[in-house]
Scaffold this active site. Structure first.
Site, short mmCIF file in Angstrom:
data_model
loop_
_atom_site.label_atom_id
_atom_site.label_comp_id
_atom_site.label_asym_id
_atom_site.label_seq_id
_atom_site.Cartn_x
_atom_site.Cartn_y
_atom_site.Cartn_z
N LYS A 260 -8.99 -21.66 -7.18
CA LYS A 260 -9.56 -20.61 -6.32
C LYS A 260 -10.86 -21.08 -5.66
CE LYS A 260 -12.25 -17.66 -7.92
NZ LYS A 260 -13.61 -17.09 -8.06
N CYS A 330 -9.96 0.18 -4.00
CA CYS A 330 -8.94 -0.13 -5.01
C CYS A 330 -9.61 -0.72 -6.24
CB CYS A 330 -7.90 -1.09 -4.43
SG CYS A 330 -6.36 -1.17 -5.36
N CYS A 337 -7.39 6.44 -4.77
CA CYS A 337 -6.17 6.55 -3.97
C CYS A 337 -6.24 7.72 -2.98
CB CYS A 337 -4.94 6.71 -4.88
SG CYS A 337 -4.66 5.32 -5.99
N CYS A 340 -7.63 6.42 0.24
CA CYS A 340 -7.02 5.19 0.74
C CYS A 340 -5.98 5.52 1.81
CB CYS A 340 -6.37 4.41 -0.41
SG CYS A 340 -5.59 2.85 0.11
N CYS A 346 1.85 2.74 -0.62
CA CYS A 346 1.57 1.92 -1.79
C CYS A 346 2.42 2.39 -2.97
CB CYS A 346 0.09 1.98 -2.15
SG CYS A 346 -0.35 1.03 -3.62
#
Length: 407
Positions: A260, A330, A337, A340, A346
């Site tokens: 990463k 998130c 939610c 969102c 989702c």
């Protein structure tokens, strides 16, 4: 015995002597190579050659070596013509035995077809999430404010823009190493202290471990990161001239640098997109949105799964988008939610996050209270009546109480 030319082979035939004066006056010589040395009577020579061929007997004729193509001997279904005068012998290459009829039947041929001119190869369908473009557009809209911690204190904001190029690249790598298991706010503060002290390869090597630990504290695993910073700085000075490697293979060789960090360093420091930088936020959100064909166990599996279908031009942007989205909306626990824009597409929307289990060694409260219905006093004040519950007994105490009742 004289050789007779038969066009594509050579055989030997026995010739009988003729006593007629006509035949004694002319002679014909046939060489082994098949060319005839003739005298002045050509008709007699041709007639004698015809008679010589007719008088060949079966028992006295020797076998003729016939050359055939190697492909004809190997391909089943091709039969070789037999010479009238005797059996035909097939001559093959050394080390190659002629195939029998049974082996020809068992052997399979590989058939290949030439591609037609102008024909296009068949395209295999590539898997991709059904609504990923719509979901990505909503995430961009929610991240348009650029007010997440990663926007102000990420690796792109932690280096000194006035420093030389190789120093800027080194500071990007150091900030990425410190950001592991650490919030961006803590990483940004540690980088400010390091830059004030002198965040270069030479200064890191000249600083003792105790002082370096105080500068980067309280980042996660700061003692281990002190060792990694010293080892990485020494390796950069000895092998790379004080600069960081310009490849993922070289970066992952450094102590404390994983895939990463390597992909992010390539993007930020060298402006080269080598892969997707997947941290905990990208790993978590990709699974919640259904962007993975099958569940991934770790961020490295998530990176490989995303790179299979996500267009390459989005690899650099996706980390910045999802990290800020994970810091603001998130969240790891109790995601928001309701605010969102992807709550209708989702698959994980409005699903409660798994609650953390209490530790088995955590002490239980001595008393707990339970609220009951409210009661009004004489002066009109409304109060809440509470009742205390008995303290739960330990297993040993319950066994002692049971023994006492039995006696």
């Amino acid at each position: 015995m004289l050789p007779v030319s038969r066009g594509w082979g050579v055989c030997y035939a026995r010739c009988s002597t003729m006593s007629s004066p006509y035949f004694t006056q002319c002679s014909s010589v046939i060489t082994r190579s098949g060319s005839q040395g003739r005298t002045h009577h050509t008709p007699a020579a041709s007639l004698r050659s015809k008679l010589t061929g007719r008088q060949a007997t079966t028992g006295q004729v020797s076998s003729a070596a016939v050359k055939v193509e190697e492909e004809e001997a190997r391909i089943p279904g091709i039969f070789h013509k037999q010479v009238n005068d005797g059996p035909t012998l097939i001559k093959t290459e050394p080390g190659v035995s002629p195939l029998s009829s049974q082996s020809r039947r068992r052997r399979q041929l590989k058939v290949e077809y030439d591609e037609e001119e102008g024909g296009q190869p068949l395209k295999t369908e590539r898997w991709e999430p059904p609504d990923w473009k719509k979901q990505l557009g909503f995430i961009r809209e929610m991240r348009s404010g650029r007010d997440a911690p990663v926007d102000n204190m990420g690796a792109e904001k932690c280096y000194d823009s006035t420093a030389p190029a190789h120093v800027r690249r080194f500071q990007v790598l150091v900030s990425l190493m410190l950001s592991s298991q650490t919030k961006d706010q803590v990483t940004g503060a540690a980088m400010q202290r390091l830059r004030a002290h002198g965040c270069t390869v030479e200064n890191i090597l000249a600083t003792d471990d105790e002082t370096l630990g105080k500068l980067i504290h309280p980042v996660g695993f700061w003692r281990t990161k002190v060792k990694y910073l010293k080892l990485t700085s020494a390796m950069l000075k000895s092998e790379f001239g004080g600069d960081i490697p310009d490849s993922v293979e070289g970066l992952v060789r450094l102590p404390g640098v994983g895939p990463k960090m390597a992909h992010l360093a390539m993007d930020i420091a060298w402006d080269k997109v080598s892969g997707i930088g997947v941290d905990t936020h990208v790993h978590r959100i990709s699974g919640r949105l259904g962007w993975l064909r099958k569940p991934a166990k770790n961020p490295e599996e998530t990176r490989k799964a995303l790179e299979e279908w996500l267009p390459r031009e989005l690899w650099s942007e996706i980390n910045w988008l999802l990290v800020g989205f994970g810091q603001q909306v998130c969240l790891p626990v109790n995601p928001l939610c309701s605010v969102c824009l992807n709550q209708h597409s989702c698959p994980s929307a409005h699903k409660a996050s798994p609650a953390k289990r209490p530790k088995s060694q955590s002490p239980s409260p001595s008393k707990s209270s339970v609220k009951t219905k409210s009661e009004s006093s004489e002066d009109g004040h409304v109060g809440v009546k509470t009742e205390s519950l008995p303290t739960p007994l330990s297993p040993n105490a319950r066994r002692k109480r049971t023994k006492g009742k039995v006696q």
